[in-house]
Design an enzyme around this catalytic site. Structure first.
Site, PDB file in Angstrom:
ATOM      1  N   ASP A 280       0.804  -1.216   0.000  1.00  0.00           N
ATOM      2  CA  ASP A 280       0.000   0.000   0.000  1.00  0.00           C
ATOM      3  C   ASP A 280       0.838   1.267   0.000  1.00  0.00           C
ATOM      4  O   ASP A 280       0.357   2.329  -0.390  1.00  0.00           O
ATOM      5  CB  ASP A 280      -0.915   0.030   1.233  1.00  0.00           C
ATOM      6  CG  ASP A 280      -1.693  -1.257   1.407  1.00  0.00           C
ATOM      7  OD1 ASP A 280      -2.197  -1.776   0.391  1.00  0.00           O
ATOM      8  OD2 ASP A 280      -1.783  -1.749   2.553  1.00  0.00           O
ATOM      9  N   HIS A 329       6.672   9.540  10.928  1.00  0.00           N
ATOM     10  CA  HIS A 329       6.239  10.900  10.610  1.00  0.00           C
ATOM     11  C   HIS A 329       5.862  11.019   9.138  1.00  0.00           C
ATOM     12  O   HIS A 329       4.782  11.519   8.792  1.00  0.00           O
ATOM     13  CB  HIS A 329       7.380  11.862  10.967  1.00  0.00           C
ATOM     14  CG  HIS A 329       7.105  13.304  10.694  1.00  0.00           C
ATOM     15  ND1 HIS A 329       7.025  14.252  11.699  1.00  0.00           N
ATOM     16  CD2 HIS A 329       6.925  13.997   9.539  1.00  0.00           C
ATOM     17  CE1 HIS A 329       6.799  15.440  11.178  1.00  0.00           C
ATOM     18  NE2 HIS A 329       6.736  15.314   9.853  1.00  0.00           N
ATOM     19  N   GLU A 330       6.750  10.552   8.250  1.00  0.00           N
ATOM     20  CA  GLU A 330       6.495  10.690   6.816  1.00  0.00           C
ATOM     21  C   GLU A 330       5.320   9.821   6.379  1.00  0.00           C
ATOM     22  O   GLU A 330       4.505  10.231   5.541  1.00  0.00           O
ATOM     23  CB  GLU A 330       7.749  10.351   6.012  1.00  0.00           C
ATOM     24  CG  GLU A 330       8.977  11.194   6.355  1.00  0.00           C
ATOM     25  CD  GLU A 330       8.726  12.699   6.321  1.00  0.00           C
ATOM     26  OE1 GLU A 330       7.814  13.151   5.580  1.00  0.00           O
ATOM     27  OE2 GLU A 330       9.418  13.429   7.050  1.00  0.00           O
ATOM     28  N   HIS A 333       2.072  11.570   7.027  1.00  0.00           N
ATOM     29  CA  HIS A 333       1.696  12.556   6.008  1.00  0.00           C
ATOM     30  C   HIS A 333       0.893  11.886   4.900  1.00  0.00           C
ATOM     31  O   HIS A 333      -0.107  12.441   4.418  1.00  0.00           O
ATOM     32  CB  HIS A 333       2.943  13.215   5.421  1.00  0.00           C
ATOM     33  CG  HIS A 333       3.517  14.304   6.272  1.00  0.00           C
ATOM     34  ND1 HIS A 333       2.743  15.283   6.868  1.00  0.00           N
ATOM     35  CD2 HIS A 333       4.807  14.599   6.599  1.00  0.00           C
ATOM     36  CE1 HIS A 333       3.528  16.120   7.541  1.00  0.00           C
ATOM     37  NE2 HIS A 333       4.780  15.727   7.398  1.00  0.00           N
ATOM     38  N   HIS A 339       1.467  18.708  10.137  1.00  0.00           N
ATOM     39  CA  HIS A 339       2.356  19.043  11.249  1.00  0.00           C
ATOM     40  C   HIS A 339       1.560  19.597  12.424  1.00  0.00           C
ATOM     41  O   HIS A 339       0.563  20.300  12.247  1.00  0.00           O
ATOM     42  CB  HIS A 339       3.401  20.069  10.805  1.00  0.00           C
ATOM     43  CG  HIS A 339       4.492  19.472   9.972  1.00  0.00           C
ATOM     44  ND1 HIS A 339       5.200  20.198   9.041  1.00  0.00           N
ATOM     45  CD2 HIS A 339       4.998  18.216   9.929  1.00  0.00           C
ATOM     46  CE1 HIS A 339       6.095  19.407   8.464  1.00  0.00           C
ATOM     47  NE2 HIS A 339       5.983  18.202   8.990  1.00  0.00           N
ATOM     48  N   CYS A 385      -7.009   0.695  -0.311  1.00  0.00           N
ATOM     49  CA  CYS A 385      -5.932  -0.295  -0.212  1.00  0.00           C
ATOM     50  C   CYS A 385      -5.632  -0.714   1.219  1.00  0.00           C
ATOM     51  O   CYS A 385      -4.996  -1.746   1.441  1.00  0.00           O
ATOM     52  CB  CYS A 385      -4.663   0.229  -0.893  1.00  0.00           C
ATOM     53  SG  CYS A 385      -3.886   1.635  -0.057  1.00  0.00           S
ATOM     54  N   LEU A 405      13.226 -19.203  -0.649  1.00  0.00           N
ATOM     55  CA  LEU A 405      12.756 -19.614  -1.963  1.00  0.00           C
ATOM     56  C   LEU A 405      13.198 -18.561  -2.960  1.00  0.00           C
ATOM     57  O   LEU A 405      12.992 -17.374  -2.739  1.00  0.00           O
ATOM     58  CB  LEU A 405      11.224 -19.735  -1.980  1.00  0.00           C
ATOM     59  CG  LEU A 405      10.612 -20.797  -1.072  1.00  0.00           C
ATOM     60  CD1 LEU A 405       9.090 -20.701  -1.140  1.00  0.00           C
ATOM     61  CD2 LEU A 405      11.064 -22.173  -1.510  1.00  0.00           C
ATOM     62  N   ASP A 413      21.978 -21.957 -10.588  1.00  0.00           N
ATOM     63  CA  ASP A 413      23.307 -22.443 -10.963  1.00  0.00           C
ATOM     64  C   ASP A 413      23.281 -23.951 -11.192  1.00  0.00           C
ATOM     65  O   ASP A 413      22.538 -24.647 -10.533  1.00  0.00           O
ATOM     66  CB  ASP A 413      24.311 -22.093  -9.855  1.00  0.00           C
ATOM     67  CG  ASP A 413      24.473 -20.585  -9.712  1.00  0.00           C
ATOM     68  OD1 ASP A 413      24.664 -20.110  -8.578  1.00  0.00           O
ATOM     69  OD2 ASP A 413      24.391 -19.895 -10.754  1.00  0.00           O
TER      70      ASP A 413
END
EC number: 3.4.24.-
Length: 413
Positions: A280, A329-330, A333, A339, A385, A405, A413
């Site tokens: 999300d 904090h971000e 937002h 703020h 979402c 996995l 390889d």
């Protein structure tokens, strides 16, 4: 039946007044040395898990005995959690680690209703706990063949940079509307939301941690474990869906301009990441020093938008919790939280998470304003979402061989 381990730890504390020590969090003064000793073994016949679902530790802080109760954070990872890194020739390698038996816990101090704790038990005890309004940090000491730990307050960590640091979101980014009073907002369990996030670690972080992917992962896990506690007060579960490490080079132009980096990261997420990992919200963690005092930036009220449900965060401190709070904090937002202003409060004497200035105080809580703004945003916009509740890792137990996995991006390889 869940096996419950009650572990009693006797921590003999010897304060080192006036001395200092170099720990992972930096140079620390006025700390206590403690030696965890397990006194209560498992009941006879019980099968010991590597990391038990529930643990209790008893120890003394400033000569006062306390009991720390911990419960594994079972919602930390999504059931389809994935990790991505890149080979020297540019191949993308996706793995699905077995994260059910992880070592990250949340908890509280017994008989202290306001106490909290966020602890990693991976290699000793590392994290923080709040006791009677004071926040303490604990971590193993760097002594060979020793169980010694240090317990100390954040205020005793010597600061490398005393300058205030700031979020880059300004009034030009924020849309200010009248804030309702708490009494005007109806809240019910229907407001519970679930945010699945991906953390992207850029190449400057790889260089900063000398290419040690295990150290980078532990740093990120500890951050997410910390912010899950903060977001629980907003009735939002934070689930880590993926961790991508740009091990060879950056996949966007990471600049000292936080705004330009945010724009590039959002565009990259929309055309690339969102098609590979179900999530999300995505946050870029970088060691790049952004221009001026800025240490983070995010779009406001942008949750679920392919380009704008993102943020960028500078790894600005050796104290994990401070970077974690910047991340919280971000992300807020993105959830429509602005703020804090002068009238906002998260308790007497506390600086709140949405303060525009990040100083040397230990911050933990969202303010009443943040709570109301988040509820209003969810009520008004109802970002789709974050409505679905993802399955926890402990609800799925698929036997596999090996620890990981590898998906089709990697040539076998």
């Amino acid at each position: 039946m869940i096996q419950v381990l009650l572990v009693t730890i006797c921590l003999a504390a010897f304060p080192y007044q006036g001395s200092s020590i170099i720990l992972e969090s930096g140079k620390v003064n006025d700390y206590e040395v403690v030696y965890p000793q397990r006194l209560a073994p498992l009941p006879e016949g019980a099968v010991q898990q590597k990391y038990e679902d529930t643990m209790q530790y008893e120890f003394k802080v400033n000569g006062e005995p306390v009991v720390l109760h911990l419960e594994k954070n079972k919602g930390l990872f999504s059931k389809d959690y994935s990790e991505i890194h890149y080979s020297p020739d540019g191949r993308r390698i996706t793995t699905h680690p077995l994260v059910e038996d992880h070592c990250y816990y949340r908890g509280h101090i017994r008989n202290d209703a306001d106490s909290t704790a966020s602890i990693s038990a991976c290699h000793g005890l590392k994290g923080h706990f709040k006791l009677r309004g004071e926040t303490y940090l604990i971590e193993p000491m760097k002594i060979s063949n020793s169980e010694a730990h240090a317990v100390y307050k954040y205020e005793n960590v010597e600061k490398e940079d005393e300058a205030h640091k700031m979020c880059g979101v300004t009034q030009n980014w924020e849309s200010y509307e009248p804030i309702k009073k708490a009494s005007q907002l109806i809240v019910s369990t229907e407001f519970q939301r679930y945010m699945e996030i991906v953390i992207v670690v850029d190449h400057s972080m790889v260089k900063k941690y000398n290419g040690d992917s295990d150290k980078i992962k532990a740093w990120v896990y500890e951050m997410i474990n910390t912010i899950t506690e903060s977001y629980s007060y907003l009735y939002i579960d934070i689930i880590l869906s993926g961790l991508e490490i740009w091990s060879e080079k950056d996949l966007i132009n990471v600049e000292t301009s936080a705004e330009n980096t945010l724009k590039s990261f959002g565009e990259w997420r929309a055309k690339d990441l969102i098609h590979r990992i179900s999530h999300d919200n995505a946050q870029l963690l970088t060691a790049t020093d952004f221009d001026g005092p800025t240490i983070g930036l995010a779009y406001v009220a942008s949750m679920c938008d392919p380009k704008r449900s993102v943020g960028v965060v500078q790894d600005h401190s050796s104290v994990n919790r401070l970077v974690a709070i910047t991340l919280a904090h971000e992300m807020a937002h993105n959830l429509g939280v602005r703020h804090d202003e002068g009238s906002c409060s998260c308790g007497s004497g506390y600086t709140c998470i949405m303060s525009p200035v990040i100083n040397s105080e230990v911050i933990k809580y969202f303010s009443d304003c943040s709570y109301i703004q988040c509820r209003e945003y969810i009520s008004k916009e109802n970002p789709p979402c974050i409505l679905n509740k993802p399955l926890r890792t402990d609800t799925v137990s698929t036997p596999v061989s090996g620890n990981e996995l590898l998906e089709a991006e990697k040539d076998y390889d």
